[in-house]
Design a protein around this motif. Structure first.
Motif: not given
Length: 286
Positions: A115-117, A125-133, A140-144
């Motif tokens: 899936i593409n998150i 990055g706690c949410i994105a990194i944990t989801l990828k882990h 997984v991508s993440a914006i800030d």
């Protein structure tokens, strides 16, 4: 502070004006664990354990920092989230236990194949990194908006040996954000603290954690939720999911806003403290 027991007594005495007894005790245990390498059980079982001069000195320095209200996680430079270690500093919010619950909800809702998150407002990055882990096959991508936050998040991804695509962008100008493909999951823990909320918060949050990641105008508490929901309507796949951590005072208003934008299957969930804290909803363009 010659022994472990001395340290507990001194910390309790000096921290109780700032924290309740239980929290002061938890902080002391964490600090002693960090400095001695002992488990919580060992510290409790052997209170007469002698501390070295160097350990006593470090404890005094940390105690002085704690008395200013500086959060322990910033003093130590790291914290744990979902069993992983994360660097934290004043560029990023300190991850909270309720955000772990949100991540758990996403994991149990996410079906393989891949899936593409996208995580919006990633901070450490706690949410994105944990989801990828946890969801190894996910992209997984993440914006800030904060360069400092993104640099911290990139180090955290490297330290936890996961690959996340980090993007510098402002979600309030989401029409400028162009993605290669549509998303299956969007998640955000955006700024949601109003001036009213701020007055009830501990100074170790309001004086030390990054304001751009915390506060919204009193007159527009759903500012970021509106922008993210609008972005989601254009970038989620059919049957895609949107997850929010929310301000407990605005659960009904957030649901109404999502209803008005035609999201479906809206679900409000309480956190472990029984507060309205997270929302999941679906998207279908048809």
């Amino acid at each position: 502070m010659k022994t472990v027991q001395d340290a507990f007594n001194t910390f309790k005495q000096m921290l109780v004006p700032l924290y309740d007894v239980q929290e002061a005790d938890a902080i002391t245990t964490l600090v002693l664990s960090e400095l001695t390498g002992y488990s919580k059980a060992k510290l409790k079982a052997f209170p007469e354990t002698e501390l070295t001069d160097e350990q006593s000195e470090k404890l005094s320095t940390i105690l002085n920092q704690l008395q200013t209200g500086e959060p322990l996680q910033y003093i130590l430079g790291h914290t744990e989230f979902y069993g992983l270690k994360f660097e934290v500093n004043p560029n990023v919010l300190i991850p909270r236990p309720e955000t772990e619950e949100l991540v758990g909800w996403i994991i149990e809702s996410s079906e393989l194949p891949p899936i593409n998150i996208l995580d919006i407002g990633t901070g450490s990055g706690c949410i994105a990194i944990t989801l990828k882990h946890e969801l190894k096959q996910a992209t997984v991508s993440a914006i800030d908006i904060s360069i400092g936050a993104l640099e911290t998040a990139k180090r955290n991804a490297a330290n936890n040996q996961v690959e996340v695509n980090f993007i510098h962008a402002d979600i309030l100008a989401h029409e400028n954000i162009k993605l290669d493909k549509k998303l299956d999951v969007i998640v955000s823990n955006p700024p949601y603290v109003t001036e009213t909320d701020k007055r009830q918060m501990h100074t170790n949050v309001t004086d030390f954690e990054p304001h751009t990641a915390l506060f919204v105008p009193e007159e527009d508490p759903l500012l970021f939720y509106n922008a993210i929901a609008d972005f989601a309507t254009k970038n989620l796949n059919d049957n895609g999911l949107l997850f929010f951590e929310i301000n407990e005072s605005y659960g009904e208003e957030t649901i109404e806003m999502l209803n008005n934008k035609s999201f479906i299957n809206i679900e409000l969930r309480k956190d472990m403290s029984g507060r309205d804290r997270m929302i999941k909803c679906g998207w279908a363009s048809y």
